[in-house]
Design an enzyme around this catalytic site. Structure first.
Site, PDB file in Angstrom:
ATOM      1  N   ASP A  65       0.870  -1.166   0.000  1.00  0.00           N
ATOM      2  CA  ASP A  65       0.000   0.000   0.000  1.00  0.00           C
ATOM      3  C   ASP A  65       0.914   1.224   0.000  1.00  0.00           C
ATOM      4  O   ASP A  65       1.583   1.506   0.997  1.00  0.00           O
ATOM      5  CB  ASP A  65      -0.897  -0.018   1.243  1.00  0.00           C
ATOM      6  CG  ASP A  65      -1.837   1.179   1.312  1.00  0.00           C
ATOM      7  OD1 ASP A  65      -1.679   2.127   0.511  1.00  0.00           O
ATOM      8  OD2 ASP A  65      -2.733   1.171   2.177  1.00  0.00           O
ATOM      9  N   TYR A 156      -9.724  15.702  -8.102  1.00  0.00           N
ATOM     10  CA  TYR A 156      -8.639  15.089  -8.884  1.00  0.00           C
ATOM     11  C   TYR A 156      -7.702  16.170  -9.414  1.00  0.00           C
ATOM     12  O   TYR A 156      -6.472  16.066  -9.283  1.00  0.00           O
ATOM     13  CB  TYR A 156      -9.224  14.285 -10.036  1.00  0.00           C
ATOM     14  CG  TYR A 156      -8.188  13.707 -10.979  1.00  0.00           C
ATOM     15  CD1 TYR A 156      -7.437  12.587 -10.614  1.00  0.00           C
ATOM     16  CD2 TYR A 156      -7.965  14.279 -12.233  1.00  0.00           C
ATOM     17  CE1 TYR A 156      -6.489  12.062 -11.480  1.00  0.00           C
ATOM     18  CE2 TYR A 156      -7.024  13.759 -13.098  1.00  0.00           C
ATOM     19  CZ  TYR A 156      -6.284  12.646 -12.722  1.00  0.00           C
ATOM     20  OH  TYR A 156      -5.343  12.129 -13.581  1.00  0.00           O
ATOM     21  N   LYS A 160      -3.591  16.945  -8.630  1.00  0.00           N
ATOM     22  CA  LYS A 160      -2.567  17.011  -9.674  1.00  0.00           C
ATOM     23  C   LYS A 160      -1.890  18.384  -9.710  1.00  0.00           C
ATOM     24  O   LYS A 160      -0.691  18.475  -9.988  1.00  0.00           O
ATOM     25  CB  LYS A 160      -3.186  16.674 -11.036  1.00  0.00           C
ATOM     26  CG  LYS A 160      -3.621  15.215 -11.151  1.00  0.00           C
ATOM     27  CD  LYS A 160      -2.449  14.260 -10.954  1.00  0.00           C
ATOM     28  CE  LYS A 160      -2.834  12.815 -11.171  1.00  0.00           C
ATOM     29  NZ  LYS A 160      -1.691  11.883 -11.056  1.00  0.00           N
TER      30      LYS A 160
END
Length: 243
Positions: A65, A156, A160
């Site tokens: 993970d 999202y 970024k």
């Protein structure tokens, strides 16, 4: 005899990461593959074995993970203890989600943990090794949304933007140590993630995974004094009607 170069690739079991890992093996790298699924990593390892490129080709598999900082540090330490170097780090793992202010706090945390914090953990572990070496190439797979947010993709896009900001900062911080840092910012790439995000394009109409691989190959061929901060790859189908 020149020692084999070593690459570390995250998100290596599928999509862009898998394509890059296979390509780097073809180019003579030893490659450490990191992903969550042991089963998917083993499938990639089987593909590599079938290539039968040369007797010294080697891989390491790490099903972890990547949002667990201790696990990340152990992986990087093990790679270095076995191979004694890390020439290339392809910081590729990522996740997509739809939504902005309607996204749950748990989903917000998940996206930022994968898209920002995990990469930060790897950089904290890899950069000291590269500083000690006096060289290295870091390639962070960002996204075109880091250059302009997409409607309904606010969380999202924000992750970024943050990842691009981190990449830009360490690009300048690490130049003096002989370490090159590049952000690759592609538009629609032919991946499962693009399908998840409901791409309007057919697979052949998008950027191909091999385009990312070939961009990395191009970066690695640069002269020692050439450092590329970012590479933006547009999908022509967004601009040319009827493609």
């Amino acid at each position: 005899m020149m020692e084999q170069k070593v690459a570390l690739v995250t998100g290596a079991s599928r999509g862009i990461g898998r394509t890059v890992a296979l390509g780097l093996i073809e180019d003579g790298f030893r490659v450490a593959l990191v992903a969550r699924s042991a089963e998917h990593l083993q499938a990639v390892a089987s593909e590599i074995a079938e290539l039968k490129l040369y007797p010294d080709s080697q891989i390491l598999l790490f099903p972890i993970d990547i949002t667990e900082r201790d696990a990340v540090q152990k992986v990087v330490a093990e790679i270095y203890s076995i191979w004694g170097r890390i020439d290339l780090f392809f910081n590729n793992a990522g996740a997509w989600t739809e939504g902005t202010l309607d996204v749950s706090i748990d989903e917000f945390d998940r996206i930022f943990s994968i898209n920002l914090k995990a990469g930060f953990y790897f950089l904290q572990a890899v950069v000291p090794i590269m500083k000690q070496q006096g060289f290295g190439q870091i390639v962070n797979l960002v996204c075109i949304t880091a250059k302009g947010a997409e409607p309904d993709w606010g969380v999202y896009s924000a992750s970024k933007y943050a990842f691009f900001g981190l990449t830009e900062a360490i690009h300048f911080d690490l130049i003096k140590h002989g370490i090159k840092v590049t952000a690759i910012c592609p538009s629609w790439v032919n991946t499962n993630m693009a399908q998840q995000a409901a791409t309007p394009y057919q697979s052949y109409e998008m950027i191909q995974k091999e385009d990312i691989l070939n961009t990395i190959r191009w970066l690695l061929k640069m002269s020692p004094k050439a450092a590329i901060k970012e590479v933006v790859i547009d999908c022509l189908s967004e601009y040319i009607e009827g493609t």
